[in-house]
Design a protein around this motif. Structure first.
Motif, short mmCIF file in Angstrom:
data_model
loop_
_atom_site.label_atom_id
_atom_site.label_comp_id
_atom_site.label_asym_id
_atom_site.label_seq_id
_atom_site.Cartn_x
_atom_site.Cartn_y
_atom_site.Cartn_z
N MET A 1 0.64 -1.29 0.03
CA MET A 1 0.08 0.11 0.19
C MET A 1 0.91 1.28 0.01
O MET A 1 1.83 1.47 1.08
N ALA A 2 0.70 2.06 -1.04
CA ALA A 2 1.41 3.44 -1.00
C ALA A 2 1.11 4.35 0.03
O ALA A 2 -0.03 4.72 0.26
N ILE A 3 2.18 4.90 0.43
CA ILE A 3 2.02 5.96 1.42
C ILE A 3 1.69 7.11 0.57
O ILE A 3 2.54 7.70 -0.36
N ASP A 71 0.29 -6.36 6.51
CA ASP A 71 0.74 -7.51 6.26
C ASP A 71 1.69 -7.80 5.36
O ASP A 71 1.84 -7.65 4.01
N PRO A 72 2.88 -8.39 5.82
CA PRO A 72 4.16 -8.61 4.92
C PRO A 72 3.96 -9.49 3.93
O PRO A 72 4.53 -9.25 2.74
N GLY A 77 -3.10 -5.51 2.34
CA GLY A 77 -3.73 -6.01 3.60
C GLY A 77 -3.04 -5.44 4.95
O GLY A 77 -2.00 -5.03 5.05
N PHE A 78 -3.77 -5.92 6.04
CA PHE A 78 -3.37 -5.49 7.28
C PHE A 78 -3.34 -6.85 8.07
O PHE A 78 -4.26 -7.78 7.97
N LEU A 79 -2.63 -6.90 9.10
CA LEU A 79 -2.63 -8.13 10.09
C LEU A 79 -3.66 -8.15 11.13
O LEU A 79 -4.04 -6.95 11.72
#
Length: 84
Positions: A1-3, A71-72, A77-79
């Motif tokens: 995901m780009a900042i 999420d690596p 995504g996110f953990l």
């Protein structure tokens, strides 16, 4: 995901303020809840007056409970911990 660019620019400003010794932790009131917040601010001086630029507040309580890390294995995504 780009900042996004605005976040990168703000982060660069925050780093510059820290390296120049112009970073402060200020006690402020949350505008919506009136609860105390401890806010990271860049501090500048113009015409003998100080100006502070707020960047964000420190997490109240355990910051690991406040945020979900990326999420690596999934760049979009996110953990998420399982709910119990």
């Amino acid at each position: 995901m780009a900042i996004p660019d605005y976040a990168r620019l703000n982060f660069d400003t925050l780093l510059r303020a820290a390296s120049d010794g112009n970073l402060a932790l200020m006690e402020c009131l949350d505008a919506a809840t009136r609860e105390p917040r401890y806010v990271l601010c860049a501090v500048g001086r113009s015409d003998g007056e100080y100006a502070s630029t707020p960047f964000g507040h420190l997490a109240d309580g355990n910051p690991y409970d406040a945020y979900l890390p990326p999420d690596p294995d999934d760049p979009t995504g996110f953990l998420v911990s399982p709910t119990t």
